[in-house]
Write a protein that holds these residues in place. Structure first.
Motif, PDB file in Angstrom:
ATOM      1  N   PHE B  69       0.815  -1.429   0.157  1.00  0.00           N
ATOM      2  CA  PHE B  69       0.002   0.035   0.076  1.00  0.00           C
ATOM      3  C   PHE B  69       0.713   1.209   0.105  1.00  0.00           C
ATOM      4  N   ALA B  70       0.490   2.261  -0.959  1.00  0.00           N
ATOM      5  CA  ALA B  70       1.352   3.422  -0.982  1.00  0.00           C
ATOM      6  C   ALA B  70       0.952   4.364  -0.248  1.00  0.00           C
ATOM      7  N   LYS B  71       1.566   5.513  -0.151  1.00  0.00           N
ATOM      8  CA  LYS B  71       1.560   6.756   0.473  1.00  0.00           C
ATOM      9  C   LYS B  71       0.016   7.242   0.261  1.00  0.00           C
ATOM     10  N   ARG B  72      -0.056   7.488  -0.937  1.00  0.00           N
ATOM     11  CA  ARG B  72      -1.438   8.363  -1.242  1.00  0.00           C
ATOM     12  C   ARG B  72      -2.698   7.540  -0.557  1.00  0.00           C
ATOM     13  N   LYS B  89       0.635  -1.732  12.212  1.00  0.00           N
ATOM     14  CA  LYS B  89       0.393  -3.080  11.714  1.00  0.00           C
ATOM     15  C   LYS B  89       1.668  -3.315  10.630  1.00  0.00           C
ATOM     16  N   GLY B  90       1.596  -2.461   9.644  1.00  0.00           N
ATOM     17  CA  GLY B  90       2.428  -2.692   8.167  1.00  0.00           C
ATOM     18  C   GLY B  90       3.908  -2.650   8.568  1.00  0.00           C
ATOM     19  N   VAL B  91       4.374  -3.366   7.553  1.00  0.00           N
ATOM     20  CA  VAL B  91       5.958  -3.418   7.444  1.00  0.00           C
ATOM     21  C   VAL B  91       6.542  -2.181   6.548  1.00  0.00           C
ATOM     22  N   GLU B  92       7.271  -1.442   6.997  1.00  0.00           N
ATOM     23  CA  GLU B  92       7.653  -0.414   6.065  1.00  0.00           C
ATOM     24  C   GLU B  92       8.853  -0.617   5.434  1.00  0.00           C
ATOM     25  N   GLU B 113      10.852  11.384  -0.236  1.00  0.00           N
ATOM     26  CA  GLU B 113      10.692  12.646   0.044  1.00  0.00           C
ATOM     27  C   GLU B 113      10.276  13.092   1.528  1.00  0.00           C
ATOM     28  N   LYS B 114      11.351  13.927   2.102  1.00  0.00           N
ATOM     29  CA  LYS B 114      10.967  14.210   3.618  1.00  0.00           C
ATOM     30  C   LYS B 114       9.906  15.072   3.731  1.00  0.00           C
ATOM     31  N   GLY B 115       9.360  14.975   5.040  1.00  0.00           N
ATOM     32  CA  GLY B 115       8.302  15.911   5.410  1.00  0.00           C
ATOM     33  C   GLY B 115       7.090  15.404   4.681  1.00  0.00           C
ATOM     34  N   HIS B 116       6.698  14.067   4.940  1.00  0.00           N
ATOM     35  CA  HIS B 116       5.326  13.620   4.676  1.00  0.00           C
ATOM     36  C   HIS B 116       5.167  12.948   5.848  1.00  0.00           C
ATOM     37  N   GLN B 117       3.633  12.791   6.294  1.00  0.00           N
ATOM     38  CA  GLN B 117       3.525  11.901   7.584  1.00  0.00           C
ATOM     39  C   GLN B 117       3.648  10.609   7.244  1.00  0.00           C
ATOM     40  N   ARG B 118       3.314  10.062   5.990  1.00  0.00           N
ATOM     41  CA  ARG B 118       2.974   8.765   5.689  1.00  0.00           C
ATOM     42  C   ARG B 118       4.249   8.370   5.010  1.00  0.00           C
ATOM     43  N   PRO B 119       4.470   6.916   5.093  1.00  0.00           N
ATOM     44  CA  PRO B 119       5.842   6.362   4.481  1.00  0.00           C
ATOM     45  C   PRO B 119       5.227   6.204   3.223  1.00  0.00           C
ATOM     46  N   ALA B 120       6.328   5.950   2.093  1.00  0.00           N
ATOM     47  CA  ALA B 120       6.182   5.717   0.857  1.00  0.00           C
ATOM     48  C   ALA B 120       5.459   4.306   0.530  1.00  0.00           C
ATOM     49  N   PHE B 121       5.613   3.367   1.383  1.00  0.00           N
ATOM     50  CA  PHE B 121       4.911   2.086   1.162  1.00  0.00           C
ATOM     51  C   PHE B 121       4.985   1.417   2.428  1.00  0.00           C
TER      52      PHE B 121
END
Lengths: 62, 536
Positions: B69-72, B89-92, B113-121
């Motif tokens: 599952f992706a950031k968006r 629960k997810g594995v980053e 990219e830095k400065g996002h609340q959520r990880p890329a995946f």
């Protein structure tokens, strides 16, 4: 925008051609094909310009 | 075996609709309680739209299925009130390794990219994803939100009318009929709804089979994405290893076209393949095995009058790039606010045609990307294999060839360039926030921008004046006033201002940019609101 160069552009062309043949010397057909494929990719990256690459593909298709 | 497969999460219960004298009319009926149907239901119910979700089953999907599952989509889930449990629960992961033959060719970092609340995946089994969505539905029900899941309800027939649809539903206690002002079909790639309506689903079938196995093991592989081209343990084919929560590993092995699927699925055939890959001394247990062939195709139109299609029901892609569930959730993100405005009479139903335009644009982008990945992973001619292998050989030695390696272009949201809802760009600003773009996140001290945008129309002002609220023809737009000083990291300026010294953005409820200018102008922004709601 640059156009694909289709006029003589290689200095000492005979030397280049001999070098190209030498690179293939002693190779099996498969290895030669692979060398050509790698060469295309290396040269394409050097050119970089997508428009020139498209023109080159068209020129080669003839 | 994971217990969650066995538990009926929404067992059949008799509905008062089954005893009604005449078919009961509902504002919205959603077919399918998978990730997309549940997401759609939560989105609408959060906006106060009464929804009924019907599903012939009563459990989460069997097997891990969608795992990446992706950031968006995580940002969308935050808006739906259930992003946090998924991330917890997810594995980053952010490292990928590419192997060719018996060598590691290169390693890449997603370098988010830095400065996002959520990880890329994150990697998370689809059954957890669905379970957390169902938990969210239960939480909303407890708060009195108008949402209902009817398990054991199989849609047997659909009738379409200019202003509603009729459904005949089979249950363990016989069949009954209901009506829906709007019907959203989220019933997956084999969509019975699509078939009942006799609608097209055209595209390209890839002649290849993949063995997909979920394996439980205590292994010290890191949480990285490992992809093999032509490995010794699966000659001439590809392989993928990816970590999921609970010590579950996803293994994908390309098998080729000419195989006996039933034979290949048998544990006595699967286990030797996995041992060859993992080594003889690794202890593992098989959780789930499946063989799939995939297709890249979509419906010609996603809207058919009062019936709307979302997720795999509308479009199907190859799994490379994680563009299935991720794009399906973006469908619901696009549709939810539009349907709400139409149901409330604040926009004409032609606004829904923009769902077609925008999400077909998204589907085409996903199909293009996943088709290209597939062509790279499973070359179909001698020369395409030779070129592919040459790229891999060069990638080991030269950086230039690495961007050409395509083991899946990972899902990113699309920009709705050319959408009829966009106003012309009037800001000398960054290209990534041009009209049509999904808003990139920005840190604001201890908080982030996206949660502040929420799910309403927002007028985002950055060092610019504007009224606190504008109402245009029933659509309310609330101001969010920021200054570049609110973000010491400089991300707000870099992502939203660029060369400009001030900006005013009109942001849609799905957090896509509708219009932007250097300063507020009442007439122009009112026009932009009208345009963004299909009125110009």
């Amino acid at each position: 925008m640059t156009d694909l160069i289709l006029t003589p552009n290689i200095n000492r062309a005979d030397d280049f051609y001999a070098e190209l043949l030498a690179a293939h010397e002693g190779l099996s057909k498969d290895d030669s094909d692979a060398l050509n494929a790698r060469l295309v990719l290396v040269l394409a990256n050097h050119i970089g310009d997508r428009e020139v690459l498209s023109q080159a593909l068209k020129a080669a298709e003839k | 075996m994971n217990k969650i497969f066995e538990v009926p999460l929404y067992p059949y219960e008799r509905s008062p609709d089954q005893d009604a004298a005449a078919p009961v009319r509902h504002p919205v009926v959603i077919i399918g309680a998978g990730p997309i149907g549940l997401g759609m239901g939560i989105d609408l119910a959060q906006q106060g739209v009464k929804v009924v979700i019907v599903d012939d089953n009563d459990k989460v999907s069997f097997g891990s299925r969608a795992i990446c599952f992706a950031k968006r989509p995580l940002e969308i889930l935050d808006r739906l009130g259930c992003g946090q449990p998924m991330v917890d629960k997810g594995v980053e992961w952010d490292v990928g390794k590419v192997f060719f033959d018996d060598r590691e060719v290169y390693k890449f970092e997603l370098l988010p990219e830095k400065g996002h609340q959520r990880p890329a995946f994150i990697n998370l089994q689809q059954y957890y994803f669905e379970e957390y969505l169902v938990n969210r539905v239960r939480e909303m029900e407890a708060e009195g939100a108008p949402i209902e899941i009817r398990g054991g309800n199989k849609v047997a027939a659909i009738g379409t009318h200019p202003d509603h649809a009729t459904l005949e539903i089979d249950t363990p206690e016989g069949s009954y009929n209901i009506e829906a002002d709007w019907l959203v079909a989220c019933d997956g790639a084999g969509s019975p709804t699509r078939q009942m309506l006799g609608l097209d689903f055209v595209g390209r079938v890839f002649e290849d089979n993949f063995l997909i196995a979920d394996v439980i093991m205590e292994a010290d592989f890191p949480s990285e994405r490992w992809f093999w081209f032509d490995p010794p343990f699966n000659r001439g084919q590809s392989a993928l290893l990816h970590k999921q929560p609970d010590g579950v590993w996803r293994i994908d092995l390309q098998l080729g076209w000419d195989i006996d699927k039933d034979e290949e699925k048998k544990p006595e055939n699967v286990i030797p393949r996995l041992k060859a890959m993992l080594g003889d001394d690794v202890e593992f247990e098989l959780e789930w095995v499946s063989i799939y062939t995939f297709q890249c195709r979509r419906m010609e139109k996603f809207r058919h009058g009062r019936v709307l299609f979302a997720g795999d029901a509308a479009h199907q892609v190859s799994p490379f790039g994680a563009r299935g569930a991720n794009s399906g959730l973006q469908d619901t993100d696009n549709l939810g606010w539009k349907l709400k405005l139409v149901i409330d009479g604040k926009a004409d139903e032609t606004l829904l045609d923009s769902y077609d335009i925008e999400r077909i644009h998204g589907a085409d982008e996903n199909i293009l990307n996943s088709t290209r990945s597939t062509d790279f992973i499973t070359p179909k001619s001698e020369m395409s294999r030779l070129l592919r292998d040459s790229v891999l050989d060069l990638a080991e030695h030269y950086e230039f060839a690495r961007p050409l390696v395509n083991s899946g272009r990972l899902s990113v949201p699309c920009t709705y360039d050319g959408s009829p809802l966009n106003s012309a760009d009037a800001l000398d600003g960054p290209i990534k926030t041009r009209p049509g773009s999904p808003c990139p996140d920005v840190p604001l001290g201890d908080e982030f921008l996206l949660p502040k945008l929420g799910n309403k129309f927002i007028l985002l002002t950055i060092d610019a004046d504007a009224p606190d609220v504008i109402e245009e023809d029933g659509v309310e737009v609330t101001r969010l006033a920021l200054s570049v000083k609110d973000d010491r990291t400089g991300a707000l300026k870099e992502r939203y201002l660029g060369h400009a010294s001030s900006a005013v953005y009109l942001i849609r409820p799905d957090q896509h940019v509708a219009a932007r200018r250097p300063s507020f102008d009442d007439n122009l922004f009112r026009a932009a609101i009208r345009r963004a709601t299909g009125k110009e």
